[in-house]
Design a protein around this motif. Structure first.
Motif, short mmCIF file in Angstrom:
data_model
loop_
_atom_site.label_atom_id
_atom_site.label_comp_id
_atom_site.label_asym_id
_atom_site.label_seq_id
_atom_site.Cartn_x
_atom_site.Cartn_y
_atom_site.Cartn_z
N ALA A 285 0.83 -1.20 0.00
CA ALA A 285 0.00 0.00 0.00
C ALA A 285 0.86 1.25 0.00
O ALA A 285 1.99 1.24 0.51
CB ALA A 285 -0.91 0.00 1.23
N GLU A 287 2.13 4.61 1.55
CA GLU A 287 2.24 5.06 2.95
C GLU A 287 2.50 6.56 2.95
O GLU A 287 3.42 7.04 2.30
CB GLU A 287 3.37 4.32 3.67
CG GLU A 287 3.20 2.81 3.72
CD GLU A 287 2.05 2.35 4.60
OE1 GLU A 287 1.53 3.18 5.37
OE2 GLU A 287 1.67 1.16 4.51
N ASN A 310 -1.87 1.21 6.99
CA ASN A 310 -2.22 1.77 5.67
C ASN A 310 -3.20 2.93 5.79
O ASN A 310 -4.11 3.08 4.97
CB ASN A 310 -2.81 0.69 4.75
CG ASN A 310 -1.89 -0.49 4.52
OD1 ASN A 310 -2.35 -1.59 4.23
ND2 ASN A 310 -0.59 -0.29 4.66
N GLN A 311 -3.04 3.76 6.79
CA GLN A 311 -3.93 4.89 7.00
C GLN A 311 -3.72 5.96 5.94
O GLN A 311 -2.73 5.95 5.20
CB GLN A 311 -3.68 5.50 8.38
CG GLN A 311 -2.30 6.14 8.51
CD GLN A 311 -2.01 6.67 9.90
OE1 GLN A 311 -2.59 6.22 10.88
NE2 GLN A 311 -1.13 7.64 9.98
N THR A 312 -4.65 6.87 5.86
CA THR A 312 -4.50 8.03 4.99
C THR A 312 -4.56 9.29 5.82
O THR A 312 -5.21 9.35 6.87
CB THR A 312 -5.60 8.08 3.91
OG1 THR A 312 -6.88 8.04 4.55
CG2 THR A 312 -5.47 6.91 2.96
N SER A 347 -8.58 5.23 8.87
CA SER A 347 -8.13 3.84 8.74
C SER A 347 -8.42 3.34 7.34
O SER A 347 -9.26 3.90 6.63
CB SER A 347 -8.83 2.96 9.77
OG SER A 347 -10.23 2.95 9.56
N ARG A 348 -7.75 2.26 6.96
CA ARG A 348 -7.91 1.75 5.60
C ARG A 348 -9.36 1.34 5.32
O ARG A 348 -9.87 1.59 4.21
CB ARG A 348 -6.97 0.57 5.37
CG ARG A 348 -7.11 -0.08 4.00
CD ARG A 348 -5.95 -0.99 3.69
NE ARG A 348 -6.18 -1.79 2.50
CZ ARG A 348 -5.26 -2.55 1.90
NH1 ARG A 348 -4.04 -2.61 2.40
NH2 ARG A 348 -5.56 -3.25 0.82
N ASP A 349 -10.05 0.76 6.29
CA ASP A 349 -11.44 0.36 6.07
C ASP A 349 -12.43 1.50 6.27
O ASP A 349 -13.63 1.32 6.10
CB ASP A 349 -11.81 -0.83 6.96
CG ASP A 349 -11.69 -0.51 8.46
OD1 ASP A 349 -11.47 0.66 8.82
OD2 ASP A 349 -11.78 -1.47 9.25
N ARG A 684 -8.09 0.21 -5.24
CA ARG A 684 -8.40 -0.08 -3.84
C ARG A 684 -9.42 0.89 -3.27
O ARG A 684 -10.33 0.48 -2.54
CB ARG A 684 -7.10 -0.04 -3.03
CG ARG A 684 -7.34 0.11 -1.52
CD ARG A 684 -6.07 0.48 -0.79
NE ARG A 684 -6.36 1.27 0.41
CZ ARG A 684 -5.42 1.80 1.18
NH1 ARG A 684 -4.14 1.62 0.90
NH2 ARG A 684 -5.75 2.52 2.24
N TRP A 685 -9.29 2.16 -3.60
CA TRP A 685 -10.13 3.16 -2.94
C TRP A 685 -11.61 2.85 -3.17
O TRP A 685 -12.38 2.72 -2.22
CB TRP A 685 -9.82 4.57 -3.44
CG TRP A 685 -10.84 5.55 -2.95
CD1 TRP A 685 -10.90 6.13 -1.73
CD2 TRP A 685 -12.02 5.99 -3.65
NE1 TRP A 685 -12.03 6.92 -1.62
CE2 TRP A 685 -12.72 6.85 -2.79
CE3 TRP A 685 -12.53 5.74 -4.92
CZ2 TRP A 685 -13.92 7.46 -3.16
CZ3 TRP A 685 -13.71 6.34 -5.29
CH2 TRP A 685 -14.39 7.20 -4.43
N GLU A 688 -12.60 -1.16 -2.05
CA GLU A 688 -12.59 -1.44 -0.62
C GLU A 688 -13.54 -0.51 0.14
O GLU A 688 -14.19 -0.93 1.10
CB GLU A 688 -11.17 -1.28 -0.06
CG GLU A 688 -10.24 -2.41 -0.45
CD GLU A 688 -8.92 -2.35 0.31
OE1 GLU A 688 -8.07 -3.22 0.05
OE2 GLU A 688 -8.74 -1.44 1.15
N GLU A 695 -10.34 -6.21 8.14
CA GLU A 695 -9.01 -6.12 8.73
C GLU A 695 -8.83 -7.25 9.74
O GLU A 695 -9.65 -7.42 10.65
CB GLU A 695 -8.83 -4.77 9.40
CG GLU A 695 -7.45 -4.54 9.98
CD GLU A 695 -7.28 -3.15 10.56
OE1 GLU A 695 -6.49 -3.00 11.52
OE2 GLU A 695 -7.92 -2.20 10.05
#
Length: 797
Positions: A285, A287, A310-312, A347-349, A684-685, A688, A695
């Motif tokens: 991912a 970073e 894998n945060q944004t 968070s990624r999710d 992914r964006w 997911e 997770e």
């Protein structure tokens, strides 16, 4: 239900084709002109100017809201004669080619330029061949005096690579994947001479490299161009108000896997385009890293932000004011005072969203507001009061989108709005009066819940008031002092109008009504809004029906459903829009075309409605689309329920193919464009976010993300009707592999289908959009009408 057998007949000219050809994109551009007012506010006061075009030509107006006046900027007959004498090209009042019109700070002087239709004279000092001569003018509005700026040279453009500090004295940019700075004085030297050797580039970073640096483009045909000494713009820089600091994120994509498309039309050899592209579930991912730079000593530090795998990170930024149109001169400042700023961590999710702050001198960010949900969450821009002493936060925590007032430490003070309706975004905050202005929908009783309005509310939650009244979709522009609103409003079945209102909704004056005279003369008819129930028999769905302009109620027509499943938007558009190849224009070939929302679609309703498809991204909207068509067929005898087509692009390409495969006895024909048929290989964006990702923590303590979604190739064997798949061969958004996987499954299942590959086209089909339209008309005409026109070339754009 049996598919009716249609033996296609070919003709030299078909009435539907002739009708559709009246409304090509080129012809439409000469039938309908301005539909909205775009105000350009003066730098002082509340006056603004705008340009509006009708069948009588362009007119420029100046509006003084306080005086309630609207006056023409020019005596256009007079100025056309003056310009003709100077430029030596003939002009009329209806055809004034005025370019780059700007109001100067004094509020009375305007500048603009005219480009001659002829080449510059042979005795010009400009040695460039075939260059048109540019004339520069100053115009004094009160006296109507035009002055030819005969000695003025062409404006030196501000290079796009420059990011200015708020005081305008420091310029930051990227070069060879690292950050640099220079003084304003050196920057001005470069404006005069790009090769000035006295200019000093001060290097700020040294760690930049391919896929983890600054100024790298999204995709590359030749990676050698990354480090060529050229200055490049860095997007996302936010400056502190005192110009000492700036913050910026850098994304490390070194581990993200590559994806490729081949441009077969490149000369002399096809070229390989490589770009980073993370697919759902992949552990490699991007970073994100957050850096703070100190311009006092040219140093920087990385700020610790890590909380989730894998945060944004998104820096909260203060929006530009209406008067700040030059991004190079007036930067977007950070949200906060000179000692701290705000940002969002996700968070990624997207189940966890944190609104955080950072204070100068600290090593880490601090979470202030935590949002938690079992599905993904939306984020809207934060607003601050007194540079962060109070915050206005947008949240869907109770199932509806609303505004909440916090203090600067993240303590909730009070709700500002509440109820079963949706706040879309903040428009303006009047700090002195403690009033927030915002766009919202679904609040007005008896209205289509998608119609957007401007509202105001006191920060303590009292005094919620409708500002832009009327059963329409409203698009607004507000002045910087939050005193006046330019209100553009329409529905799909009304002529667009524009009013000027004050901040309480009181009408000051009517500004414009679009000129539909030529469009109506060509036979244009408005589409019709409708309302039906979803497949659950409870949820209201809203749609639009498009008919042929020569519609005959005694005839029976095939119906074509134009779809986009959402969840970030639906195919249905509610304000007036110009004719589209996928709706109005398609209907002219002899079809009833509809668009309708479905559960799991547009975010501007409840959180439940928006998230309905979470975990079932392939099939969630299909039952609602089918139910809507069945209800319309029961309601209207002119709709033939045995001849149903479906069409969509991107997510709609995915949905239309899924529909004809899941309901093969209902949908008889599908044209599916650029579809993400296999979301395991889409980005992914989107995948997911809207389908969901799980997770999990392994026994070794590692975090993994599990993604599983149904694909169209899995049900390709169910095809019974006629399917045409369309894709651009260099689509670097939805990779052509999505369509090819369905093609492979169809072939292996022994299914007949059609495919159109558009060479050298990206996701939107570019300059082949008109060609695509006529091939779509051919396909639906052949299989739904049993007729097709083949002896005439496809009209060119």
């Amino acid at each position: 239900m049996l598919v009716p057998h249609l033996q296609a007949q070919t003709y030299d000219r078909l009435p539907g084709y002739v009708q559709a050809e009246k409304f090509t994109k080129d012809k439409l551009s000469k039938m309908l002109f301005s539909t909205t007012v775009d105000p350009h506010w003066f730098q002082q006061g509340n006056c603004f100017w705008y340009e509006y075009k009708t069948s009588k030509g362009n007119v420029w107006y100046v509006v003084d809201p306080a005086a309630r006046t609207k006056k023409t900027l020019f005596d256009q007959d007079k100025i056309a004669a003056q310009l003709t004498e100077i430029v030596k090209d003939p002009f009329t009042a209806q055809q004034l080619p005025i370019q780059k019109l700007e109001a100067q700070p004094d509020g009375r002087t305007f500048t603009f330029q005219i480009t001659s239709t002829q080449d510059a004279p042979k005795d010009t000092t400009d040695k460039k061949k075939n260059k048109k001569q540019v004339f520069y003018f100053s115009y004094d509005y009160p006296t109507q005096k035009l002055t030819w700026l005969e000695d003025k040279k062409e404006d030196t453009k501000y290079p796009e690579w420059a990011s200015f500090s708020p005081d305008g004295q420091t310029v930051v940019y990227a070069k060879d994947l690292n950050l640099y700075r220079m003084s304003r004085a050196d920057y001005e030297k470069l404006k005069e001479n790009e090769k000035d050797s006295t200019v000093v580039d001060v290097q700020l970073t040294t760690f930049g490299e391919k896929d983890f640096g600054f100024g790298q483009p999204y995709s590359l045909l030749n990676t050698d161009t990354l480090c060529n000494g050229k200055r490049k713009r860095v997007y996302g820089i936010v400056w502190s108000p005192d110009s000492r600091y700036f913050a910026v994120t850098a994304t490390d994509e070194r581990k993200v896997k590559d994806l490729w498309v081949i441009n077969s039309m490149a000369s002399p050899r096809p070229t390989l385009e490589s770009y980073k592209y993370q697919m759902p579930g992949e552990k490699e991912a991007p970073e994100e890293h957050l850096y703070l730079f100190d311009m006092q000593n040219n140093t920087y530090k990385e700020i610790k932000t890590s909380a989730y795998k894998n945060q944004t990170i998104n820096l909260a930024r203060k929006p530009r004011l209406q008067k700040q149109r030059d991004m190079h001169e007036v930067p977007v400042e950070w949200l906060g005072d000179s000692n701290h700023f705000y940002l969002t961590r996700s968070s990624r999710d997207l189940h966890r969203i944190d609104i955080c702050s950072y204070t100068i001198g600290q090593d880490t960010i601090r979470p202030l507001i935590e949002e938690r949900m079992n599905t993904y969450q939306e984020v809207r821009p934060l607003a601050t009061i007194q540079n962060g002493k109070e915050l206005i936060h947008w949240s869907e925590r109770d199932g509806w989108a609303h505004l909440y007032l916090y203090d600067g430490e993240g303590n909730l003070k009070n709700r500002i709005t509440s109820g079963p309706w949706h706040v879309d975004q903040i428009v303006k905050v009047d700090e002195s009066r403690r009033v927030v202005y915002f766009l919202a929908n679904g609040k007005e009783e008896g209205e289509n819940p998608y119609y957007e309005h401007l509202y105001r509310a006191n920060l303590d939650g009292s005094g919620v008031q409708l500002v832009t009244k009327g059963n329409f979709f409203h698009t607004v522009a507000m002045d910087d002092q939050a005193q006046f609103v330019v209100n553009n409003y329409s529905r799909v079945n009304t002529v667009p109008k524009t009013d000027l209102v004050d901040n309480t909704g009181k009408t000051i004056m009517s500004l414009e009504e679009s000129d539909f005279s030529q469009l109506f003369a060509a036979g244009y008819q408005f589409p019709e809004p409708f309302q039906v129930k979803a497949a659950d028999g409870v949820t209201d769905l809203y749609g639009v029906m498009y008919k042929p302009f020569d519609f005959d109620s005694t005839m029976v027509y095939p119906v074509i459903d134009y779809v986009y499943p959402g969840p970030q938007v639906e195919a249905t558009v509610y304000p007036f829009t110009r004719m589209s190849v996928r709706t109005d224009r398609l209907a002219q070939a002899g079809f009833i075309v509809i668009t309708v929302g479905n559960r799991g679609g547009h975010p501007s309703r409840s959180k439940w409605y928006h998230n309905y498809g979470y975990g079932n991204l392939r099939d969630y909207g299909l039952a609602d689309q089918k139910a809507a068509i069945e209800q319309l067929a029961n309601r209207y005898s002119f709709i033939d329920i045995n001849r149903v087509g479906i069409h969509g692009h991107s997510g709609g390409g995915f949905m239309s193919t899924a529909a004809i495969l899941q309901y093969p006895d209902f949908f008889k024909v599908a044209v599916s464009c650029a579809g993400n048929h296999d979301n395991r290989i889409y980005n992914r964006w989107w995948s997911e976010t809207h389908h969901g990702v799980k997770e999990e923590i392994t026994e070794k303590g590692d975090t993994t993300f599990i993604y599983n979604i149904k694909t169209n190739e899995e049900i390709a064997h169910q095809l019974k009707g006629h399917l045409m798949l369309v894709h651009g061969d260099i689509d670097n958004n939805v990779h052509p592999g999505n369509t090819l996987r369905v093609v492979d499954a169809l072939i292996r299942a022994g299914k007949r289908f059609d495919m159109l590959l558009l060479p050298q086209q990206r996701h939107g089909f570019g300059d082949m959009d008109e060609y695509f339209y006529w091939r779509m008309v051919d396909y639906f005409s052949n299989h739904l009408l049993g007729e097709q026109e083949t002896s005439v070339d496809i009209p060119k754009r």
